[in-house]
Design a protein around this motif. Structure first.
Motif, PDB file in Angstrom:
ATOM      1  N   TRP A 215     -45.479 -44.653  46.869  1.00  0.00           N
ATOM      2  CA  TRP A 215     -45.393 -46.129  46.834  1.00  0.00           C
ATOM      3  C   TRP A 215     -45.605 -46.354  45.916  1.00  0.00           C
ATOM      4  CZ3 TRP A 215     -44.537 -50.369  49.319  1.00  0.00           C
ATOM      5  CH2 TRP A 215     -45.491 -51.659  48.621  1.00  0.00           C
ATOM      6  N   SER A 216     -45.315 -47.882  44.761  1.00  0.00           N
ATOM      7  CA  SER A 216     -45.684 -48.080  43.889  1.00  0.00           C
ATOM      8  C   SER A 216     -46.028 -49.520  43.698  1.00  0.00           C
ATOM      9  CB  SER A 216     -44.558 -47.873  42.450  1.00  0.00           C
ATOM     10  OG  SER A 216     -44.393 -48.561  41.584  1.00  0.00           O
ATOM     11  N   PRO A 217     -46.534 -49.815  42.512  1.00  0.00           N
ATOM     12  CA  PRO A 217     -46.815 -52.032  43.217  1.00  0.00           C
ATOM     13  C   PRO A 217     -45.354 -52.242  42.720  1.00  0.00           C
ATOM     14  CG  PRO A 217     -48.852 -51.020  41.818  1.00  0.00           C
ATOM     15  CD  PRO A 217     -47.415 -49.575  41.982  1.00  0.00           C
ATOM     16  N   VAL A 218     -44.977 -51.514  42.369  1.00  0.00           N
ATOM     17  CA  VAL A 218     -43.732 -52.943  41.551  1.00  0.00           C
ATOM     18  C   VAL A 218     -42.757 -53.086  43.405  1.00  0.00           C
ATOM     19  CG1 VAL A 218     -43.316 -51.825  39.251  1.00  0.00           C
ATOM     20  CG2 VAL A 218     -42.323 -50.755  41.170  1.00  0.00           C
ATOM     21  N   GLN A 219     -42.761 -52.385  44.519  1.00  0.00           N
ATOM     22  CA  GLN A 219     -42.141 -52.247  45.288  1.00  0.00           C
ATOM     23  C   GLN A 219     -42.795 -53.168  46.653  1.00  0.00           C
ATOM     24  OE1 GLN A 219     -41.087 -48.457  47.532  1.00  0.00           O
ATOM     25  NE2 GLN A 219     -41.941 -47.014  45.575  1.00  0.00           N
ATOM     26  N   THR A 220     -41.683 -53.806  47.654  1.00  0.00           N
ATOM     27  CA  THR A 220     -42.572 -54.768  48.010  1.00  0.00           C
ATOM     28  C   THR A 220     -41.992 -54.229  50.071  1.00  0.00           C
ATOM     29  OG1 THR A 220     -40.112 -55.765  48.320  1.00  0.00           O
ATOM     30  CG2 THR A 220     -42.240 -56.459  46.179  1.00  0.00           C
TER      31      THR A 220
ATOM     32  N   ILE B 137     -46.292 -54.212  60.865  1.00  0.00           N
ATOM     33  CA  ILE B 137     -46.956 -54.271  59.408  1.00  0.00           C
ATOM     34  C   ILE B 137     -47.981 -55.072  58.979  1.00  0.00           C
ATOM     35  CG2 ILE B 137     -45.469 -54.652  57.061  1.00  0.00           C
ATOM     36  CD1 ILE B 137     -43.911 -53.295  58.458  1.00  0.00           C
ATOM     37  N   THR B 138     -48.639 -53.852  58.733  1.00  0.00           N
ATOM     38  CA  THR B 138     -50.393 -54.421  58.948  1.00  0.00           C
ATOM     39  C   THR B 138     -50.190 -54.514  56.471  1.00  0.00           C
ATOM     40  OG1 THR B 138     -50.478 -52.630  60.288  1.00  0.00           O
ATOM     41  CG2 THR B 138     -52.356 -53.712  58.580  1.00  0.00           C
ATOM     42  N   ILE B 139     -50.888 -55.234  56.879  1.00  0.00           N
ATOM     43  CA  ILE B 139     -51.457 -55.230  55.286  1.00  0.00           C
ATOM     44  C   ILE B 139     -52.739 -54.808  54.555  1.00  0.00           C
ATOM     45  CG2 ILE B 139     -50.510 -56.935  52.377  1.00  0.00           C
ATOM     46  CD1 ILE B 139     -48.299 -56.173  53.875  1.00  0.00           C
ATOM     47  N   PRO B 140     -52.832 -53.825  53.648  1.00  0.00           N
ATOM     48  CA  PRO B 140     -54.310 -53.915  53.595  1.00  0.00           C
ATOM     49  C   PRO B 140     -54.426 -54.333  52.180  1.00  0.00           C
ATOM     50  CG  PRO B 140     -52.403 -52.262  51.854  1.00  0.00           C
ATOM     51  CD  PRO B 140     -51.609 -53.102  52.963  1.00  0.00           C
ATOM     52  N   ASP B 141     -56.097 -54.723  52.326  1.00  0.00           N
ATOM     53  CA  ASP B 141     -56.818 -55.906  51.664  1.00  0.00           C
ATOM     54  C   ASP B 141     -56.347 -55.538  49.852  1.00  0.00           C
ATOM     55  OD1 ASP B 141     -57.813 -56.910  53.620  1.00  0.00           O
ATOM     56  OD2 ASP B 141     -59.461 -55.640  52.940  1.00  0.00           O
ATOM     57  N   ASP B 142     -56.125 -54.567  49.398  1.00  0.00           N
ATOM     58  CA  ASP B 142     -55.860 -53.928  48.044  1.00  0.00           C
ATOM     59  C   ASP B 142     -54.605 -54.419  47.790  1.00  0.00           C
ATOM     60  OD1 ASP B 142     -55.857 -51.777  49.971  1.00  0.00           O
ATOM     61  OD2 ASP B 142     -56.965 -50.918  48.055  1.00  0.00           O
ATOM     62  N   TYR B 143     -53.574 -54.591  49.127  1.00  0.00           N
ATOM     63  CA  TYR B 143     -51.876 -54.957  48.228  1.00  0.00           C
ATOM     64  C   TYR B 143     -51.871 -55.505  47.349  1.00  0.00           C
ATOM     65  CZ  TYR B 143     -47.030 -56.073  50.040  1.00  0.00           C
ATOM     66  OH  TYR B 143     -45.574 -56.021  49.710  1.00  0.00           O
ATOM     67  N   PRO B 144     -50.928 -55.237  46.459  1.00  0.00           N
ATOM     68  CA  PRO B 144     -49.607 -54.335  46.886  1.00  0.00           C
ATOM     69  C   PRO B 144     -50.663 -52.723  45.782  1.00  0.00           C
ATOM     70  CG  PRO B 144     -49.099 -55.647  44.195  1.00  0.00           C
ATOM     71  CD  PRO B 144     -50.184 -55.605  45.076  1.00  0.00           C
ATOM     72  N   PHE B 145     -51.689 -52.182  45.417  1.00  0.00           N
ATOM     73  CA  PHE B 145     -51.867 -51.278  44.960  1.00  0.00           C
ATOM     74  C   PHE B 145     -52.367 -50.485  46.317  1.00  0.00           C
ATOM     75  CE2 PHE B 145     -53.501 -55.237  42.033  1.00  0.00           C
ATOM     76  CZ  PHE B 145     -52.814 -54.843  41.180  1.00  0.00           C
ATOM     77  N   LYS B 146     -52.045 -50.928  46.873  1.00  0.00           N
ATOM     78  CA  LYS B 146     -52.109 -49.836  48.286  1.00  0.00           C
ATOM     79  C   LYS B 146     -50.830 -50.138  49.332  1.00  0.00           C
ATOM     80  CE  LYS B 146     -55.557 -46.849  47.663  1.00  0.00           C
ATOM     81  NZ  LYS B 146     -56.674 -47.403  48.169  1.00  0.00           N
ATOM     82  N   PRO B 147     -50.197 -49.279  49.736  1.00  0.00           N
ATOM     83  CA  PRO B 147     -49.123 -49.798  50.263  1.00  0.00           C
ATOM     84  C   PRO B 147     -49.421 -50.066  52.209  1.00  0.00           C
ATOM     85  CG  PRO B 147     -49.026 -47.321  50.881  1.00  0.00           C
ATOM     86  CD  PRO B 147     -50.417 -47.887  50.065  1.00  0.00           C
ATOM     87  N   PRO B 148     -48.636 -51.284  52.302  1.00  0.00           N
ATOM     88  CA  PRO B 148     -48.028 -51.558  53.913  1.00  0.00           C
ATOM     89  C   PRO B 148     -48.431 -50.512  54.799  1.00  0.00           C
ATOM     90  CG  PRO B 148     -46.809 -52.392  52.766  1.00  0.00           C
ATOM     91  CD  PRO B 148     -46.707 -51.168  51.784  1.00  0.00           C
ATOM     92  N   ALA B 149     -48.933 -50.312  55.996  1.00  0.00           N
ATOM     93  CA  ALA B 149     -48.923 -49.997  57.380  1.00  0.00           C
ATOM     94  C   ALA B 149     -47.898 -50.106  58.439  1.00  0.00           C
ATOM     95  CB  ALA B 149     -50.459 -49.778  57.706  1.00  0.00           C
TER      96      ALA B 149
END
Length: 238
Positions: free
Chosen positions: A99-104, A59-71
């Protein structure tokens, strides 16, 4: 000072670890890595060819998480129509347009576990696997189990091939529109691509109170998306 993204990821990891015995998923930092790089594990669901296997996911977390989904990419080789048998790439709406920012991160992992339980060969990542599943479902199930035993340490168990074939053939006579029960298929597809079945999604719509809008497509509010996802995941864990 830790960024808001790092604080959120750290909290999500604690939540995942606290519930790992119930959810069947775990996640932690890669060795020597920061909060951008995680390794998750998913336990193969029972009554599937993947039962008992331990599947590792990067799992790679982007800089603009949670507004963009993880890879996410599977590190464990597996035979599945929505996961590349060569690269581990995943076809899952949650990781892209769904993807939605409400997800985790936990939402992603549970959706991946659900994908192991409900493969979708009509929207494949691996065309060869999808073709086998559609045309020769018993062969697909046996090969998927063999790979789970070889690569994921799954115990070999007897598969109920007659039941598996029955489930595939029984769904074919019904059209998508009939199965959606008045909801536009696009609404339902957004959650099917997260790994849920049509029937489970429609049932969740009923519980949450999603309007049918005369059978027309429309954009769901983020609050609805969160409630529907929670209902689907809650049912799966009970």
């Amino acid at each position: 000072m830790a960024s808001s993204r790092d604080r959120r990821v750290a909290k999500e990891l604690k939540d995942i670890q606290a519930d790992s015995s119930n959810s069947g998923v775990t996640a932690d930092l890669q060795d020597g890595a920061d909060l951008r790089n995680l390794v998750a594990t998913i336990t193969g669901p029972p009554d599937t060819p993947y039962a008992g296997g331990t599947f590792r996911v990067k799992i790679t977390i982007p800089d603009d998480y949670p507004f963009k989904p993880p890879a996410a990419v599977f590190l464990t080789k597996m035979w599945h129509p929505n996961i590349s048998s060569q690269t581990g790439a995943i076809c899952l709406d949650t990781l892209s347009t769904g993807w939605s920012p409400v997800q985790t991160i936990k939402t992603v992992l549970l959706s991946l576990r659900m994908l192991l339980e409900f493969p979708n060969p009509k929207d494949p990542q691996d065309a060869e696997v999808a073709k086998m599943m559609l045309e020769h479902p018993e062969d697909y199930a046996q090969k998927a189990q063999a790979w789970a035993v070889k690569y994921a340490g799954a115990p070999r168990h007897e598969l109920d091939l007659s039941k598996y074939k029955k489930e595939v053939t029984e769904e074919q006579p019904k059209t998508m529109a009939e199965r959606c029960k008045g909801y536009h298929p696009n609404l339902v597809n957004r959650f099917i691509n997260m790994g849920f079945s049509v029937e489970a999604v429609v049932d969740a719509f009923h519980v949450v109170g999603i309007p049918r809008n005369g059978g027309h497509d429309y954009i769901l509010d983020e609050a609805y998306i969160g409630d529907i996802t929670a209902e689907l995941l809650g049912d799966d864990l009970q």
